[in-house]
Design a protein around this motif. Structure first.
Motif, short mmCIF file in Angstrom:
data_model
loop_
_atom_site.label_atom_id
_atom_site.label_comp_id
_atom_site.label_asym_id
_atom_site.label_seq_id
_atom_site.Cartn_x
_atom_site.Cartn_y
_atom_site.Cartn_z
N THR A 140 -4.85 1.29 -0.32
CA THR A 140 -4.51 -0.12 -0.40
C THR A 140 -4.00 -0.49 -1.79
O THR A 140 -4.22 0.21 -2.77
CB THR A 140 -5.71 -1.02 -0.06
N GLY B 187 -3.13 -7.77 -0.82
CA GLY B 187 -3.81 -6.49 -0.64
C GLY B 187 -4.70 -6.47 0.59
O GLY B 187 -4.56 -5.61 1.48
N VAL C 249 -8.14 3.92 6.05
CA VAL C 249 -7.92 3.04 4.92
C VAL C 249 -8.86 3.37 3.77
O VAL C 249 -10.08 3.48 3.95
CB VAL C 249 -8.10 1.56 5.33
N GLY D 6 1.23 -0.32 -4.62
CA GLY D 6 1.77 0.37 -3.46
C GLY D 6 3.00 1.20 -3.77
O GLY D 6 3.12 1.81 -4.84
N TYR E 172 -2.63 -6.65 3.96
CA TYR E 172 -2.05 -5.37 4.38
C TYR E 172 -3.12 -4.37 4.79
O TYR E 172 -2.94 -3.60 5.74
CB TYR E 172 -1.16 -4.81 3.27
N ALA E 173 -4.26 -4.38 4.11
CA ALA E 173 -5.35 -3.48 4.48
C ALA E 173 -5.81 -3.75 5.91
O ALA E 173 -6.07 -2.81 6.68
CB ALA E 173 -6.52 -3.63 3.51
N GLU F 244 -9.86 1.76 0.17
CA GLU F 244 -9.74 0.60 -0.71
C GLU F 244 -9.61 1.06 -2.15
O GLU F 244 -10.48 1.75 -2.68
CB GLU F 244 -10.97 -0.30 -0.56
N GLY G 145 0.84 -1.19 0.00
CA GLY G 145 0.00 0.00 0.00
C GLY G 145 0.87 1.24 0.00
O GLY G 145 2.10 1.17 -0.09
N ARG H 36 -3.89 -3.01 -5.10
CA ARG H 36 -4.65 -3.99 -5.90
C ARG H 36 -3.65 -4.56 -6.91
O ARG H 36 -3.20 -3.85 -7.81
CB ARG H 36 -5.82 -3.33 -6.64
N PHE I 104 -3.31 -2.25 8.25
CA PHE I 104 -3.45 -0.79 8.31
C PHE I 104 -4.58 -0.40 9.25
O PHE I 104 -4.45 0.53 10.06
CB PHE I 104 -3.72 -0.21 6.91
#
Length: 263
Positions: free
Chosen positions: A74, A86, A100, A109, A89-90, A102, A65, A76, A93
């Motif tokens: 985030t 993805g 966050v 990232g 890590y989201a 999306e 990210g 993708r 976070f």
């Protein structure tokens, strides 16, 4: 950072990866641990995300990210092999208290979104979709300058472009000109007339995939000319070998996601 507990090369999504050549997980872990220790010795606050089985590239935390002022955009991923990174890590976070967002467009990232001063330099050509550049500008509230990569060995911006001084300025970056198309090279010359120009030899050992706090650059020791150029400009240099992780297409910066918290 993310420990390479599950690191291996079991598929090929970049030219560095050779699934037919066995990787040494113990060596990768030792090299990663040396990098972690170097950061701690420099006084950095290093936080860890738990590695997940089946995600061998999760060690490349920079791709997880982009975080600016406490806002996390985030990732993708373009390839299915990395898609589950993805959400992982989201979730981290969110647990860390970051705001966050999306992502809608494909972006990988900090592999392709690098902050210099108040401007984000955004790569495209192999992984991140150009549509992600406008999304990053909107979500993160920064000017975004697109740079197009043309050499598949340098498939992420952070393999061909290094931020030496996060504050910005005419000499605050280093890059490999041949990794970019003509228009991007012109943009880089205009914005960074005093940049460090890195040789093909030093770029080929992922020398540009380094990390700097503006004073000390942690870099691949094999990039000897680059290290000498940095020292001549007054940077401290710390060489850390991550050669085994390079077999997956990543180096020091790839293992390092910067958490820029809210001021």
């Amino acid at each position: 950072m993310c420990r390479p507990d599950h690191f291996t090369v079991s598929y090929r999504i970049n030219p560095w990866m050779r699934p037919d050549q066995p990787t040494d997980n113990a060596l990768a872990l030792r090299q990663w641990s040396n990098l972690h220790a170097a950061y701690r010795d420099l006084g950095f606050d290093v936080r860890l995300i738990d590695p997940l089985p089946g995600l061998p590239d999760m060690v490349y935390a920079a791709n997880g990210g982009t975080v600016v002022d406490g806002i996390a955009l985030t990732a993708r991923f373009r390839y299915a092999e990395r898609a589950a990174e993805g959400p992982a890590y989201a979730a981290w976070f969110r647990a860390a208290g970051l705001a966050v967002h999306e992502a809608d467009a494909v972006n990988e990232g900090e592999g392709d979104l690098l902050l210099v001063g108040d401007t984000i330099y955004a790569g495209s050509g192999f992984r991140t979709d150009p549509a992600a550049h406008a999304e990053a500008a909107r979500v993160l509230g920064r000017e975004v300058v697109g740079l197009r990569l043309v050499d598949p060995r340098y498939y992420h911006l952070d393999t061909a472009f290094a931020v030496l001084d996060p504050a910005g300025g005419p000499g605050s970056v280093a890059y490999l000109p041949a990794a970019f198309d003509d228009a991007s090279q012109e943009e880089l010359r205009f914005r960074f007339p005093d940049a460090v120009i890195v040789s093909e030899e030093d770029a080929a050992v992922l020398g540009l995939n380094c990390f700097s706090d503006g004073h000390t650059v942690v870099h691949a020791p094999q990039a000897e000319k680059f290290a000498a150029d940095l020292a001549e400009r007054g940077f401290g240099t710390v060489g850390v070998d991550t050669g085994e992780l390079r077999r997956g297409g990543g180096g020091i910066k790839c293992c390092t996601l910067e958490l820029r918290e809210a001021p």
